[in-house]
Write a protein that holds these residues in place. Structure first.
Motif, PDB file in Angstrom:
ATOM      1  N   ILE A   1     -22.763 -62.541 -16.059  1.00 32.51           N
ATOM      2  CA  ILE A   1     -22.363 -63.124 -14.773  1.00 32.51           C
ATOM      3  C   ILE A   1     -20.913 -62.740 -14.468  1.00 32.51           C
ATOM      4  O   ILE A   1     -20.076 -62.714 -15.354  1.00 32.51           O
ATOM      5  CB  ILE A   1     -22.544 -64.660 -14.804  1.00 32.51           C
ATOM      6  CG1 ILE A   1     -24.041 -64.974 -14.828  1.00 32.51           C
ATOM      7  CG2 ILE A   1     -21.866 -65.324 -13.605  1.00 32.51           C
ATOM      8  CD1 ILE A   1     -24.360 -66.432 -15.005  1.00 32.51           C
ATOM      9  N   GLU A   2     -20.670 -62.410 -13.194  1.00 36.33           N
ATOM     10  CA  GLU A   2     -19.328 -61.995 -12.786  1.00 36.33           C
ATOM     11  C   GLU A   2     -18.868 -62.796 -11.585  1.00 36.33           C
ATOM     12  O   GLU A   2     -19.674 -63.454 -10.925  1.00 36.33           O
ATOM     13  CB  GLU A   2     -19.327 -60.510 -12.400  1.00 36.33           C
ATOM     14  CG  GLU A   2     -19.555 -59.544 -13.535  1.00 36.33           C
ATOM     15  CD  GLU A   2     -18.290 -59.213 -14.317  1.00 36.33           C
ATOM     16  OE1 GLU A   2     -17.239 -59.844 -14.045  1.00 36.33           O
ATOM     17  OE2 GLU A   2     -18.358 -58.323 -15.177  1.00 36.33           O
ATOM     18  N   ALA A   3     -17.580 -62.706 -11.305  1.00 38.82           N
ATOM     19  CA  ALA A   3     -17.023 -63.348 -10.111  1.00 38.82           C
ATOM     20  C   ALA A   3     -16.227 -62.314  -9.324  1.00 38.82           C
ATOM     21  O   ALA A   3     -15.637 -61.412  -9.906  1.00 38.82           O
ATOM     22  CB  ALA A   3     -16.115 -64.503 -10.508  1.00 38.82           C
ATOM     23  N   VAL A   4     -16.226 -62.450  -7.995  1.00 41.33           N
ATOM     24  CA  VAL A   4     -15.538 -61.467  -7.161  1.00 41.33           C
ATOM     25  C   VAL A   4     -14.810 -62.176  -6.015  1.00 41.33           C
ATOM     26  O   VAL A   4     -15.272 -63.197  -5.506  1.00 41.33           O
ATOM     27  CB  VAL A   4     -16.556 -60.416  -6.643  1.00 41.33           C
ATOM     28  CG1 VAL A   4     -17.588 -61.056  -5.725  1.00 41.33           C
ATOM     29  CG2 VAL A   4     -15.874 -59.272  -5.937  1.00 41.33           C
ATOM     30  N   HIS A   5     -13.632 -61.656  -5.671  1.00 39.60           N
ATOM     31  CA  HIS A   5     -12.892 -62.212  -4.545  1.00 39.60           C
ATOM     32  C   HIS A   5     -12.137 -61.099  -3.830  1.00 39.60           C
ATOM     33  O   HIS A   5     -12.132 -59.961  -4.294  1.00 39.60           O
ATOM     34  CB  HIS A   5     -11.944 -63.318  -5.014  1.00 39.60           C
ATOM     35  CG  HIS A   5     -10.971 -62.855  -6.060  1.00 39.60           C
ATOM     36  ND1 HIS A   5      -9.788 -62.257  -5.745  1.00 39.60           N
ATOM     37  CD2 HIS A   5     -11.044 -62.876  -7.414  1.00 39.60           C
ATOM     38  CE1 HIS A   5      -9.161 -61.936  -6.861  1.00 39.60           C
ATOM     39  NE2 HIS A   5      -9.902 -62.301  -7.889  1.00 39.60           N
ATOM     40  N   SER A   6     -11.461 -61.450  -2.729  1.00 41.19           N
ATOM     41  CA  SER A   6     -10.910 -60.409  -1.854  1.00 41.19           C
ATOM     42  C   SER A   6      -9.832 -59.561  -2.518  1.00 41.19           C
ATOM     43  O   SER A   6      -9.648 -58.410  -2.169  1.00 41.19           O
ATOM     44  CB  SER A   6     -10.356 -61.044  -0.586  1.00 41.19           C
ATOM     45  OG  SER A   6      -9.338 -61.957  -0.938  1.00 41.19           O
ATOM     46  N   GLU A   7      -9.092 -60.143  -3.467  1.00 41.71           N
ATOM     47  CA  GLU A   7      -8.024 -59.353  -4.069  1.00 41.71           C
ATOM     48  C   GLU A   7      -8.454 -58.684  -5.371  1.00 41.71           C
ATOM     49  O   GLU A   7      -7.637 -58.119  -6.089  1.00 41.71           O
ATOM     50  CB  GLU A   7      -6.789 -60.229  -4.293  1.00 41.71           C
ATOM     51  CG  GLU A   7      -5.988 -60.399  -3.011  1.00 41.71           C
ATOM     52  CD  GLU A   7      -5.099 -61.626  -3.033  1.00 41.71           C
ATOM     53  OE1 GLU A   7      -4.367 -61.787  -4.016  1.00 41.71           O
ATOM     54  OE2 GLU A   7      -5.160 -62.420  -2.083  1.00 41.71           O
ATOM     55  N   ASP A   8      -9.734 -58.781  -5.665  1.00 43.13           N
ATOM     56  CA  ASP A   8     -10.267 -58.202  -6.889  1.00 43.13           C
ATOM     57  C   ASP A   8     -10.325 -56.676  -6.759  1.00 43.13           C
ATOM     58  O   ASP A   8     -11.026 -56.148  -5.904  1.00 43.13           O
ATOM     59  CB  ASP A   8     -11.686 -58.765  -7.100  1.00 43.13           C
ATOM     60  CG  ASP A   8     -12.258 -58.358  -8.446  1.00 43.13           C
ATOM     61  OD1 ASP A   8     -11.739 -57.397  -9.045  1.00 43.13           O
ATOM     62  OD2 ASP A   8     -13.220 -59.007  -8.875  1.00 43.13           O
ATOM     63  N   PRO A   9      -9.566 -55.948  -7.588  1.00 43.67           N
ATOM     64  CA  PRO A   9      -9.590 -54.483  -7.460  1.00 43.67           C
ATOM     65  C   PRO A   9     -10.969 -53.889  -7.794  1.00 43.67           C
ATOM     66  O   PRO A   9     -11.287 -52.787  -7.369  1.00 43.67           O
ATOM     67  CB  PRO A   9      -8.525 -54.014  -8.455  1.00 43.67           C
ATOM     68  CG  PRO A   9      -8.287 -55.161  -9.375  1.00 43.67           C
ATOM     69  CD  PRO A   9      -8.644 -56.415  -8.626  1.00 43.67           C
ATOM     70  N   GLN A  10     -11.779 -54.647  -8.527  1.00 37.03           N
ATOM     71  CA  GLN A  10     -13.097 -54.122  -8.904  1.00 37.03           C
ATOM     72  C   GLN A  10     -14.215 -54.619  -7.995  1.00 37.03           C
ATOM     73  O   GLN A  10     -15.394 -54.537  -8.338  1.00 37.03           O
ATOM     74  CB  GLN A  10     -13.400 -54.537 -10.341  1.00 37.03           C
ATOM     75  CG  GLN A  10     -12.500 -53.848 -11.315  1.00 37.03           C
ATOM     76  CD  GLN A  10     -13.062 -53.933 -12.706  1.00 37.03           C
ATOM     77  OE1 GLN A  10     -13.494 -54.994 -13.155  1.00 37.03           O
ATOM     78  NE2 GLN A  10     -13.095 -52.812 -13.390  1.00 37.03           N
ATOM     79  N   ARG A  11     -13.808 -55.132  -6.859  1.00 33.49           N
ATOM     80  CA  ARG A  11     -14.737 -55.724  -5.917  1.00 33.49           C
ATOM     81  C   ARG A  11     -15.934 -54.810  -5.618  1.00 33.49           C
ATOM     82  O   ARG A  11     -17.079 -55.218  -5.733  1.00 33.49           O
ATOM     83  CB  ARG A  11     -13.915 -55.999  -4.674  1.00 33.49           C
ATOM     84  CG  ARG A  11     -14.601 -56.497  -3.498  1.00 33.49           C
ATOM     85  CD  ARG A  11     -13.527 -56.709  -2.454  1.00 33.49           C
ATOM     86  NE  ARG A  11     -14.119 -56.684  -1.142  1.00 33.49           N
ATOM     87  CZ  ARG A  11     -13.428 -56.801  -0.019  1.00 33.49           C
ATOM     88  NH1 ARG A  11     -12.136 -56.927  -0.074  1.00 33.49           N
ATOM     89  NH2 ARG A  11     -14.040 -56.784   1.133  1.00 33.49           N
ATOM     90  N   LYS A  12     -15.639 -53.565  -5.258  1.00 35.78           N
ATOM     91  CA  LYS A  12     -16.709 -52.631  -4.896  1.00 35.78           C
ATOM     92  C   LYS A  12     -17.644 -52.368  -6.063  1.00 35.78           C
ATOM     93  O   LYS A  12     -18.861 -52.349  -5.914  1.00 35.78           O
ATOM     94  CB  LYS A  12     -16.117 -51.312  -4.408  1.00 35.78           C
ATOM     95  CG  LYS A  12     -15.824 -51.342  -2.946  1.00 35.78           C
ATOM     96  CD  LYS A  12     -15.523 -49.942  -2.400  1.00 35.78           C
ATOM     97  CE  LYS A  12     -15.024 -50.047  -0.974  1.00 35.78           C
ATOM     98  NZ  LYS A  12     -13.853 -49.202  -0.719  1.00 35.78           N
ATOM     99  N   GLU A  13     -17.049 -52.142  -7.230  1.00 30.28           N
ATOM    100  CA  GLU A  13     -17.839 -51.839  -8.432  1.00 30.28           C
ATOM    101  C   GLU A  13     -18.773 -53.005  -8.775  1.00 30.28           C
ATOM    102  O   GLU A  13     -19.934 -52.801  -9.108  1.00 30.28           O
ATOM    103  CB  GLU A  13     -16.930 -51.565  -9.637  1.00 30.28           C
ATOM    104  CG  GLU A  13     -16.167 -50.250  -9.590  1.00 30.28           C
ATOM    105  CD  GLU A  13     -14.912 -50.313  -8.718  1.00 30.28           C
ATOM    106  OE1 GLU A  13     -14.679 -51.355  -8.054  1.00 30.28           O
ATOM    107  OE2 GLU A  13     -14.178 -49.307  -8.694  1.00 30.28           O
ATOM    108  N   LYS A  14     -18.243 -54.216  -8.678  1.00 35.98           N
ATOM    109  CA  LYS A  14     -19.055 -55.377  -9.024  1.00 35.98           C
ATOM    110  C   LYS A  14     -20.231 -55.536  -8.063  1.00 35.98           C
ATOM    111  O   LYS A  14     -21.353 -55.814  -8.485  1.00 35.98           O
ATOM    112  CB  LYS A  14     -18.197 -56.643  -9.042  1.00 35.98           C
ATOM    113  CG  LYS A  14     -17.317 -56.749 -10.281  1.00 35.98           C
ATOM    114  CD  LYS A  14     -16.445 -57.984 -10.227  1.00 35.98           C
ATOM    115  CE  LYS A  14     -15.501 -58.026 -11.421  1.00 35.98           C
ATOM    116  NZ  LYS A  14     -14.478 -59.082 -11.249  1.00 35.98           N
TER     117      LYS A  14
END
Ligand SMILES: [Zn+2]
Ligand SMILES: [Zn+2]
Ligand SMILES: [Zn+2]
Ligand SMILES: [Zn+2]
Lengths: 490, 239
Positions: free
Chosen positions: A382-395
């Motif tokens: 399980i992962e979490a993602v937010h707007s400032e996450d540099p890995q946003r696209k990858e996740k």
């Protein structure tokens, strides 16, 4: 010669022959164009600073004297008030004086549009006032798909507005196929030499939209504009842009289409609304697209005060899943104590067991990050993602590929992201950040594909809010309307 | 009783709702330009620091320290030409990501009002130290025209000082890209336009950031040569 004689009427024939014209437009900024042609490409429909024009100052000044360009004061003083001629800001708290080295005086600058290069009292803004670039692209639409009868109806209304001017609100549920409904209207406008902009608040939507539009109109020059875009010097009949970049235009577009009107920051930011107004020609057409108009607009639509077309059904003819409300108590307190509230835990473990993917929305990054390890205890992937996450696209990509079972997210995934078969939960749905429109968008993530048209959407809350109730009622009303019109089968 | 001031934050446009104590109110310290959230991201230089250049030394590995000064300062001071030229540099804040953004907005985007954020701090330094002349690091004419104002001068003015422009640039700003060796042995970067004004004076140089210390030392060098008694410097950030 590219510049018309001064006495030449604007109605006269295009001064470039049809064949030549296609070449000029298609090539954009390059060395084979004369300097006059280059300037015209840069400046048509735009309003720019000298600093944004890579031409010698003397040359531009000459063009101003000749009447091919016009320059305006960046900021005008009217009594005790100021107006910024680029962003139309009039809020006094967003103006400030400084001792200016250019004009050697106390010079007032605009803080509202500062990020696009400072405009102050002594900064000239330059526009094009020579003959406009004219074009015509008959039969430009190469899209082979078909429209449902209700899409067809909306498409007709769009064509009508593009033909005759005025404005239109297209209120279409998530998954109605908005973009496709625009195609015929765009083709119609391009044939008649109308310049068209599709503006959206988010750069990722610009990037996602561009290839789809290019594919539908393969022979028409299309540019996309966002911070750092390489197309910014080019002229094109079809422009896909962030609402922000509209600040650099003036009276440029015959047709202005604003996508996701309800999305941040367009609805929040008066400046961008003014920019859209300024970038449009006076008698141009204005089309708003949205899945969730603000309350005032909803009332105007229902009472018939606003020219509006409502698409209550998805193109796959299944009803929109309706959110369930589930009280989860003081969820922050629970997370603080290191446990997931029981009702949420049950929901979440059921998804894990079924092997069904899900988004779980949180109102704040901070709480989401605290909760993450509690969820990972059951499944470490399980992962979490937010707007400032540099890995946003990858996740998001990993989730798409099925390698993340459950993705915790802030509101950044509330729109745009479409995944075929997911369930969605909102934790803390009572939070202010979950407005009616945000909740409708979030619910709109479920049941998008024709193969998986249903799914579960649950709002876990610590006290129902008006926004939650309004969001549910809006979706219920859409389903009722769709059933009445015979647009859904279940 | 509390008094609230409602203003918009210079950086995030959020409302500023801050409690102003009666004492602060009467001392006229009631002006806030940042909301609490933004202000928290400014990191004051505290604790152990280089006594010469204000570089924070707490987290610095031992090999970069030489007793009370940092290794960089040690290298500068080792060379006769530079020894004692810049008596001391006072920096107020750590050059963190937030500060980098703030400074970029201030000097490259040209958001002049941001100078006000530091006015109170700069005034504080001046209350504790006395100087005859406040001298901002100058920009070349070309740069000055480009930016519309000199950021160092703006900082001084907004703090209520009366800076004097007695330095001018001989070479352009491009030296920032050169190596340390090249920088140190660069021919003069600045010249003093009015040497008589400098004689026997204590001078405070003002700039936005202290990065390598080269700019400030070159300025201090020509001032000393023109007869200045002592030269110190003040920057808002220590890179
Ligand atoms: Zn402005
Ligand atoms: Zn000026
Ligand atoms: Zn703030
Ligand atoms: Zn040091």
């Amino acid at each position: 010669m590219i510049f018309p004689q001064k006495d030449q009427s604007k109605k006269s024939e295009s001064f470039i022959s049809n064949d030549e014209k296609q070449v000029v437009i298609g090539k954009g900024f390059d060395d084979t164009l004369s300097i006059d042609e280059q300037l015209r490409e840069w400046l048509t429909g735009r309003m720019l600073l000298f600093d944004e024009l890579p031409f010698p100052v003397e040359y531009i000044e000459q063009q101003i004297r000749l009447g091919f360009c016009t320059s305006y004061h960046g900021i005008e003083r009217k009594g005790n008030h100021y107006i910024c001629n680029r962003c139309k800001n009039t809020d006094l708290s967003l103006f400030s004086p400084f001792p200016c080295a250019r004009c050697q005086k106390e010079c007032v600058y605009c803080r509202s549009c500062l990020m696009m290069g400072r405009v102050s009292e002594c900064t000239p803004l330059v526009t094009w006032s020579g003959l406009e670039i004219s074009f015509s692209y008959p039969n430009s639409l190469h899209w082979k798909g078909g429209l449902s009868p209700s899409q067809k109806e909306a498409s007709e209304k769009i064509i009508n507005v593009i033909k005759n001017g005025g404005d239109l609100l297209l209120w279409a549920v998530c998954g109605a196929g908005k973009t496709e409904m625009l195609f015929e209207g765009i083709a119609h406008g391009l044939e008649r030499g109308k310049r068209i902009a599709i503006a959206t608040p988010r750069a990722d939507v610009v990037l996602e939209l561009t290839p789809r539009i290019k594919q539908a109109f393969p022979d028409v020059p299309v540019i996309s504009l966002y911070g750092g875009s390489e197309d910014r010097h080019r002229f094109a009949p079809l422009v896909i842009t962030t609402t922000h970049q509209l600040l650099r235009f003036e009276r440029a577009f015959d047709v202005m289409i604003i996508d996701e009107v309800d999305a941040f920051p367009f609805s929040a930011d008066e400046m961008l609304q003014k920019a859209a107004e300024k970038a449009k020609k006076k008698d141009g057409s204005l089309i708003f697209l949205t899945a969730t108009p603000e309350e005032k607009w909803q009332r105007e639509c229902i009472s018939g005060k606003r020219n509006c077309v409502i698409l209550p059904a998805r193109y796959h003819r299944h009803r929109i899943p309706i959110p369930k409300f589930h009280w989860c108590g003081n969820w922050k307190g629970a997370i603080q104590k290191g446990r997931i509230p029981q009702s949420i835990l049950v929901w979440f473990r059921k998804r894990l067991e079924m092997g069904k993917q899900a988004f779980i929305f949180f109102p704040e990054i901070q709480w989401m990050e605290r909760a993450l390890p509690l969820f990972q205890h059951y499944a470490p992937e399980i992962e979490a993602v937010h707007s400032e996450d540099p890995q946003r696209k990858e996740k998001v990509q990993k989730f798409r590929e099925g390698n993340i079972p459950i993705l915790l997210t802030t509101t950044i995934l509330e729109r745009g992201v479409t995944i075929p078969n997911i369930d969605v939960a909102v934790v803390g749905a009572e939070s202010e950040i979950f407005t009616e429109s945000a909740l409708v968008q979030i619910a709109g993530r479920v049941g998008r594909s024709p193969q998986f048209p249903t799914g579960d959407i649950t709002f876990f809350h610590y006290g129902k809010t008006r926004a939650m109730i309004r969001a549910r009622n809006q979706l219920l009303r859409m389903n009722r309307e769709a059933r009445r019109k015979g647009l859904i089968d279940d | 009783m509390d008094i609230y001031e409602k203003n918009r934050c210079f950086l995030c446009q959020g409302n500023i709702k801050r409690e102003i104590s009666w004492v602060g109110f009467f001392l006229n310290q009631g002006e806030f330009y940042l909301c609490e959230k933004c202000e928290k991201k400014l990191e004051k230089i505290r604790g152990e620091k280089c006594s010469l250049c204000s570089r924070p030394m707490e987290k610095l590995p031992a090999k970069f320290k030489k007793e009370a000064i940092c290794y960089d300062c040690y290298l500068w001071e080792k060379e006769e030409k530079w020894r004692g030229v810049l008596e001391k540099n006072i920096s107020l804040y750590v050059y963190n990501e937030f500060m980098a953004e703030l400074i970029a907005r201030f000097k490259y985007r040209g958001d002049y009002v941001l100078a006000k954020i530091f006015a109170a701090d700069i005034k504080g330094v001046l209350q504790r130290n006395e100087f005859d002349l406040i001298v901002p690091i100058p920009l070349s004419n070309e740069r000055l025209f480009e930016r519309g104002f000199n950021q160092a001068e703006a900082l001084a003015r907004e703090a209520g000082m009366h800076p004097v422009s007695i330095l001018s640039r001989i070479h352009s700003e491009k030296q920032a890209k050169k190596s340390r060796q090249e920088r140190i042995h660069l021919p003069e970067v600045f010249s003093v336009t009015n040497p008589i004004q400098v004689k026997e004076k204590t001078v405070l140089l003002i700039d936005d950031i202290y990065t390598t210390g080269s700019t400030l030392r070159h300025a201090a060098y020509v001032l000393k040569k023109a007869g200045a008694k002592r030269v110190q410097s003040l920057t808002i950030a220590r890179g």
